[in-house]
Design a protein around this motif. Structure first.
Motif, PDB file in Angstrom:
ATOM      1  N   LYS A 264      60.351 -31.486 -20.528  1.00  7.69           N
ATOM      2  CA  LYS A 264      61.370 -30.438 -20.624  1.00  7.69           C
ATOM      3  C   LYS A 264      61.076 -29.286 -19.669  1.00  7.69           C
ATOM      4  O   LYS A 264      61.995 -28.751 -19.019  1.00  7.69           O
ATOM      5  CB  LYS A 264      61.449 -29.918 -22.066  1.00  7.69           C
ATOM      6  CG  LYS A 264      62.099 -30.889 -23.037  1.00  7.69           C
ATOM      7  CD  LYS A 264      62.142 -30.292 -24.440  1.00  7.69           C
ATOM      8  CE  LYS A 264      62.813 -31.221 -25.420  1.00  7.69           C
ATOM      9  NZ  LYS A 264      62.859 -30.649 -26.794  1.00  7.69           N
ATOM     10  N   GLY A 267      62.217 -29.903 -16.311  1.00 14.28           N
ATOM     11  CA  GLY A 267      63.663 -30.043 -16.166  1.00 14.28           C
ATOM     12  C   GLY A 267      64.152 -31.469 -16.314  1.00 14.28           C
ATOM     13  O   GLY A 267      65.292 -31.777 -15.939  1.00 14.28           O
ATOM     14  N   LEU A 268      63.335 -32.345 -16.871  1.00 14.01           N
ATOM     15  CA  LEU A 268      63.724 -33.748 -17.043  1.00 14.01           C
ATOM     16  C   LEU A 268      64.502 -33.921 -18.344  1.00 14.01           C
ATOM     17  O   LEU A 268      64.235 -33.256 -19.340  1.00 14.01           O
ATOM     18  CB  LEU A 268      62.490 -34.646 -17.059  1.00 14.01           C
ATOM     19  CG  LEU A 268      61.619 -34.618 -15.800  1.00 14.01           C
ATOM     20  CD1 LEU A 268      60.378 -35.474 -15.997  1.00 14.01           C
ATOM     21  CD2 LEU A 268      62.419 -35.100 -14.590  1.00 14.01           C
ATOM     22  N   GLN A 269      65.442 -34.843 -18.324  1.00 13.99           N
ATOM     23  CA  GLN A 269      66.235 -35.151 -19.509  1.00 13.99           C
ATOM     24  C   GLN A 269      65.568 -36.278 -20.291  1.00 13.99           C
ATOM     25  O   GLN A 269      65.093 -37.251 -19.715  1.00 13.99           O
ATOM     26  CB  GLN A 269      67.656 -35.573 -19.112  1.00 13.99           C
ATOM     27  CG  GLN A 269      68.462 -34.488 -18.404  1.00 13.99           C
ATOM     28  CD  GLN A 269      68.706 -33.282 -19.285  1.00 13.99           C
ATOM     29  OE1 GLN A 269      69.114 -33.416 -20.446  1.00 13.99           O
ATOM     30  NE2 GLN A 269      68.447 -32.092 -18.754  1.00 13.99           N
ATOM     31  N   ILE A 270      65.537 -36.113 -21.616  1.00 14.91           N
ATOM     32  CA  ILE A 270      64.984 -37.132 -22.514  1.00 14.91           C
ATOM     33  C   ILE A 270      66.121 -37.636 -23.397  1.00 14.91           C
ATOM     34  O   ILE A 270      66.743 -36.836 -24.109  1.00 14.91           O
ATOM     35  CB  ILE A 270      63.865 -36.551 -23.414  1.00 14.91           C
ATOM     36  CG1 ILE A 270      62.789 -35.865 -22.571  1.00 14.91           C
ATOM     37  CG2 ILE A 270      63.266 -37.627 -24.296  1.00 14.91           C
ATOM     38  CD1 ILE A 270      61.791 -35.063 -23.393  1.00 14.91           C
ATOM     39  N   GLY A 272      67.338 -39.527 -20.753  1.00 14.98           N
ATOM     40  CA  GLY A 272      68.021 -39.858 -19.501  1.00 14.98           C
ATOM     41  C   GLY A 272      67.076 -40.126 -18.350  1.00 14.98           C
ATOM     42  O   GLY A 272      67.204 -41.130 -17.634  1.00 14.98           O
ATOM     43  N   ASP A 273      66.106 -39.224 -18.150  1.00 18.05           N
ATOM     44  CA  ASP A 273      65.126 -39.390 -17.071  1.00 18.05           C
ATOM     45  C   ASP A 273      63.860 -40.100 -17.527  1.00 18.05           C
ATOM     46  O   ASP A 273      63.239 -40.831 -16.751  1.00 18.05           O
ATOM     47  CB  ASP A 273      64.754 -38.013 -16.495  1.00 18.05           C
ATOM     48  CG  ASP A 273      65.942 -37.329 -15.843  1.00 18.05           C
ATOM     49  OD1 ASP A 273      66.689 -38.014 -15.112  1.00 18.05           O
ATOM     50  OD2 ASP A 273      66.124 -36.119 -16.077  1.00 18.05           O
ATOM     51  N   SER A 275      62.210 -41.973 -21.210  1.00 28.53           N
ATOM     52  CA  SER A 275      62.169 -42.305 -22.639  1.00 28.53           C
ATOM     53  C   SER A 275      60.738 -42.115 -23.141  1.00 28.53           C
ATOM     54  O   SER A 275      59.783 -42.380 -22.407  1.00 28.53           O
ATOM     55  CB  SER A 275      62.599 -43.754 -22.867  1.00 28.53           C
ATOM     56  OG  SER A 275      63.982 -43.925 -22.667  1.00 28.53           O
ATOM     57  N   THR A 289      63.826 -31.949 -30.955  1.00 29.41           N
ATOM     58  CA  THR A 289      65.053 -32.224 -30.199  1.00 29.41           C
ATOM     59  C   THR A 289      64.679 -32.698 -28.797  1.00 29.41           C
ATOM     60  O   THR A 289      64.109 -31.915 -28.031  1.00 29.41           O
ATOM     61  CB  THR A 289      65.942 -30.968 -30.098  1.00 29.41           C
ATOM     62  OG1 THR A 289      66.219 -30.496 -31.425  1.00 29.41           O
ATOM     63  CG2 THR A 289      67.253 -31.297 -29.397  1.00 29.41           C
ATOM     64  N   SER A 337      64.753 -40.002 -28.705  1.00 29.90           N
ATOM     65  CA  SER A 337      63.916 -39.801 -27.512  1.00 29.90           C
ATOM     66  C   SER A 337      63.804 -41.037 -26.630  1.00 29.90           C
ATOM     67  O   SER A 337      63.180 -40.990 -25.567  1.00 29.90           O
ATOM     68  CB  SER A 337      62.511 -39.358 -27.926  1.00 29.90           C
ATOM     69  OG  SER A 337      61.813 -40.420 -28.558  1.00 29.90           O
ATOM     70  N   LYS A 339      66.085 -44.511 -24.991  1.00 29.41           N
ATOM     71  CA  LYS A 339      67.422 -45.057 -24.754  1.00 29.41           C
ATOM     72  C   LYS A 339      67.746 -46.165 -25.740  1.00 29.41           C
ATOM     73  O   LYS A 339      66.856 -46.883 -26.197  1.00 29.41           O
ATOM     74  CB  LYS A 339      67.515 -45.636 -23.343  1.00 29.41           C
ATOM     75  CG  LYS A 339      67.354 -44.620 -22.233  1.00 29.41           C
ATOM     76  CD  LYS A 339      67.346 -45.328 -20.879  1.00 29.41           C
ATOM     77  CE  LYS A 339      67.052 -44.361 -19.758  1.00 29.41           C
ATOM     78  NZ  LYS A 339      66.928 -45.051 -18.448  1.00 29.41           N
TER      79      LYS A 339
END
Length: 341
Positions: A264, A267-270, A272-273, A275, A289, A337, A339
């Protein structure tokens, strides 16, 4: 003036029977008739009789105390195991003495030596991460003190053991990540010489091998401990790789949450970027979250079964049973957390 303790002899004199008859009546011995049992129990309650465990222990050569050695007690896992142990041993009349090794081999040795000197009845132990040899455990056994190992195995030690199939849990987690489309899966592994580290690492490797994924040395990093702090730098190292992983299987939930924190901040998406899947299913894991996917293990049952096995060895008149090795199966819990497949 201090009031004296009510004894078996006091009850016996009042009922004009022997102290041994009173003792057997209180134990519901089949040789004592029902009328005598009722009279003894009624008077014992009236006089608020409490058995003298110290005297009973001296008579039976027992302390009615079981030692529990754990690496730590602040986390959900070991506190829950201890609850399971207590819920079995307490109704059977045993106290538990909880000792913390703090992941120290030397401290663990010192604890076992003290337990041997106090003639403790039995020992339940989850060895420290730095424990590599088991002479101190064998010394307990040679002194006639039964030993049950739980959670972390002691390979080569002949003792009753209650474990979780860490290999299977790791394999489930990594295969799920593969099936969800992840291509570059890393592993935040545990301290080097622990059995649970070895088994979870092997599950990770075998899942990759089954699906013909390459094993990348830079994708496996061992953490020094199991706290959030222990996971920060290893997670940073992984997520700063030129070929950054798109999934991380972590040794436990604390390390997994460290990886989520680092991701986080970068700036990575969890998921999405990247798992992320942990291991343990700590109670707080579902409240993050995103909520953490993890491997659930029957922690309370591990404690209860370990205590039951030890208790069976402490029962009088019971033949020495064969050594038991009980292995619980874990379960994959999918949350946000990772996919979806």
């Amino acid at each position: 003036m201090k009031k004296s303790r009510v004894t078996l002899t006091d009850i016996a004199k009042a009922l004009n029977i022997s102290a041994s008859t009173v003792s057997r009546a209180l134990k519901d011995h089949p040789a004592i008739n029902k009328e005598t049992k009722r009279a003894v129990v009624k008077l014992a309650k009236k006089l608020k009789y409490q058995p003298n465990l110290l005297a009973l222990g001296l008579l039976q050569k027992k302390t009615y105390t079981v030692g529990v050695i754990v690496p730590e007690i602040t986390g959900h896992f070991f506190s829950t195991v201890i609850t399971g142990i207590r819920d079995v041993l307490s109704p059977a009349g045993y106290n538990i003495a909880i000792c913390l090794s703090n992941e120290s081999f030397q401290e663990e040795i010192a604890i076992t030596e003290k337990m041997a000197k106090t003639q403790i009845d039995g020992v339940l132990v989850s060895p420290a991460s730095s424990t590599k040899t088991y002479k101190h455990f064998k010394a307990l056994q040679k002194n006639g003190i039964p030993l049950v190992v739980f959670d972390r195995d002691c390979p080569g030690l002949d003792a009753d053991k209650v474990l979780v199939d860490d290999y299977d849990g790791a394999f489930q987690a990594v295969e799920y990540l593969i099936n969800s489309g992840c291509k570059n899966i890393a592993h935040l592994s545990g301290p080097m010489n622990l059995s649970i580290t070895e088994h979870r690492l092997q599950g990770y490797l075998d899942a990759l091998g089954k699906h013909k994924f390459p094993v990348k040395q830079e994708n496996v990093i061992h953490v020094s401990g199991f706290t959030h702090e222990d996971g920060i730098k290893p997670a940073q190292k992984l997520l700063k790789l030129k070929n950054r992983p798109d999934a991380i299987f972590a040794m436990n939930d604390c390390i997994a949450i460290s990886a989520m924190h680092v991701a986080k901040k970068m700036g990575l998406q969890i998921p999405g970027d990247v798992s992320i899947i942990g291991f343990d299913d700590e109670p707080h894991s579902s409240y993050f979250t995103p909520a953490l996917s993890t491997i659930w293990q029957p922690v309370y049952s591990v404690g209860m079964l370990s205590a039951r096995i030890l208790l069976s060895k402490l029962q009088e008149g019971e033949e020495e049973p064969e050594l038991r090795r009980e292995v619980f199966k874990p379960e994959l819990i999918i949350r946000a957390s990772s996919k979806a497949v």
